[in-house]
Design an enzyme around this catalytic site. Structure first.
Site, PDB file in Angstrom:
ATOM      1  N   GLU A  61      -3.065  12.168  -3.046  1.00  0.00           N
ATOM      2  CA  GLU A  61      -2.419  12.125  -4.367  1.00  0.00           C
ATOM      3  C   GLU A  61      -3.077  13.045  -5.344  1.00  0.00           C
ATOM      4  O   GLU A  61      -2.662  14.027  -6.123  1.00  0.00           O
ATOM      5  CB  GLU A  61      -2.110  10.830  -4.966  1.00  0.00           C
ATOM      6  CG  GLU A  61      -1.017  10.367  -4.145  1.00  0.00           C
ATOM      7  CD  GLU A  61      -1.281   9.618  -2.837  1.00  0.00           C
ATOM      8  OE1 GLU A  61      -0.450   8.972  -2.020  1.00  0.00           O
ATOM      9  OE2 GLU A  61      -2.507   9.515  -2.783  1.00  0.00           O
ATOM     10  N   HIS A 130       4.360  -1.551  -3.513  1.00  0.00           N
ATOM     11  CA  HIS A 130       5.413  -0.474  -3.381  1.00  0.00           C
ATOM     12  C   HIS A 130       6.784  -0.607  -4.439  1.00  0.00           C
ATOM     13  O   HIS A 130       7.595   0.140  -4.256  1.00  0.00           O
ATOM     14  CB  HIS A 130       6.086  -0.457  -1.992  1.00  0.00           C
ATOM     15  CG  HIS A 130       4.994  -0.194  -0.864  1.00  0.00           C
ATOM     16  ND1 HIS A 130       3.957  -0.786  -0.312  1.00  0.00           N
ATOM     17  CD2 HIS A 130       4.895   0.949  -0.076  1.00  0.00           C
ATOM     18  CE1 HIS A 130       3.175  -0.170   0.603  1.00  0.00           C
ATOM     19  NE2 HIS A 130       3.864   0.602   0.612  1.00  0.00           N
TER      20      HIS A 130
END
Length: 326
Positions: A61, A130
């Protein structure tokens, strides 16, 4: 010409049309070709534009966000996808220290026209790592713009505006909205960043809501109306810059405010709205400001606990009734 389109496909269409209109626009990120990661928001784009403009990336990321920022500084208009908003935290250094600051550090001579699509994947027993919503974190940072569309029309129009913007935009889409549909024009159009939407008029209370909670607020309004209670629903659409004027005008009329934001209660976006209203139109309030938000606990994995954890229209109904009974 308009036709009905789902939220997910509205994002897809906005991306495709902007890539057709501007060769500087390209798409990168994890799972950009996978419905499991990004739903139908990128379906067919790689086939149409090729792997040089639509490409999957390694699980890094920080690196891919840095690459997108560098491309933006060099004149491109990248859209970088973080299919789990939680893991975009690994790129916070790039977003906060780099993208948000370059315009100021260059004395306003250059911007960073990058869009970070951060997808919230709440629910579905995905648990604590998540399911998180970090909109308040990004709204806290000078130099970033933060948008959260709740309709298909706004999903397309705000993405177009975000890609055209010369500053970094955090574009937050919630997968719970991907199947919602409404009328969306075929042509390119913008929804202006910084303008909220008045979704329903009412005199009894104001509900200011973000993302899917704006849809829940409309459901709550319909239920309350059966009992003669009319609430005003404001969909903020843009968290930063916030449309203070519309919110203040509504609260001055109704005298009551509920803020609904499906993120944690403490230090959340709802608290910011409450503080601004208390600072500017306190004399209009007939009752305390109430917030409908997540409890200050990590997201559970159990489906039965999720039903309690995530706020819905019933929580907004209860909050409005509470205010009216004060």
């Amino acid at each position: 010409m308009t036709r009905e389109l789902t939220y997910g496909l509205a994002i897809n269409e906005a991306t495709r049309q902007m890539m057709e209109a501007d060769p500087a626009v390209f798409l990168l990120g994890q799972g950009v070709n996978s419905p499991w990661y990004v739903g139908n928001t990128t379906t067919g784009l790689k086939d149409h534009f090729g792997p040089e403009r639509v490409f999957d990336t390694p699980v890094s990321e920080n690196a891919i966000t840095g690459a997108a920022i560098g491309a933006a500084l060099a004149g491109m208009r990248p859209v970088v996808i973080h299919p789990r908003m939680d893991f975009a935290l690994l790129a916070v250094e790039q977003i906060v220290n780099q993208a948000a600051n370059w315009r100021y550090m260059f004395g306003g001579h250059t911007g960073v026209p990058v869009v970070m699509r951060a997808i919230i994947n709440r629910g579905g027993e995905q648990a604590a790592q998540h399911s998180q919503a970090f909109q308040a974190l990004y709204a806290h940072i000078p130099g970033l713009k933060v948008v959260m569309p709740s309709t298909a029309y706004d999903a397309k129009g705000l993405l177009v505006a975000a890609i055209r913007d010369n500053d970094p935009v955090i574009y937050i889409d919630d997968r719970w909205l991907y199947t919602y549909s409404d009328d969306v024009p075929e042509e390119l159009y913008e929804v202006p960043i910084g303008k909220a939407a008045l979704r329903r008029c009412g005199d009894d209370a104001t509900v200011v809501a973000t993302s899917y909670m704006a849809q829940e607020a409309l459901k709550a309004a319909a239920e309350l109306a059966t009992g003669g209670i009319e609430i005003e629903v404001i969909d903020v659409r843009t968290l930063k810059p916030l449309d203070d004027a519309l919110i203040f005008q509504s609260v001055a009329k109704t005298g009551r405010l509920v803020v609904a934001d499906a993120a944690w209660l403490t230090c959340g976006f709802a608290a910011e709205v409450a503080a601004r209203v208390a600072s500017e139109v306190f004399e209009s309030l007939k009752a305390p400001i109430l917030r409908v938000a997540l409890p200050d606990t990590p997201a559970p994995m159990s489906a039965s606990l999720e039903k309690v954890y995530y706020p819905t229209a019933k929580n907004i109904v209860a909050a409005v009734q509470n205010l009216l009974n004060r």
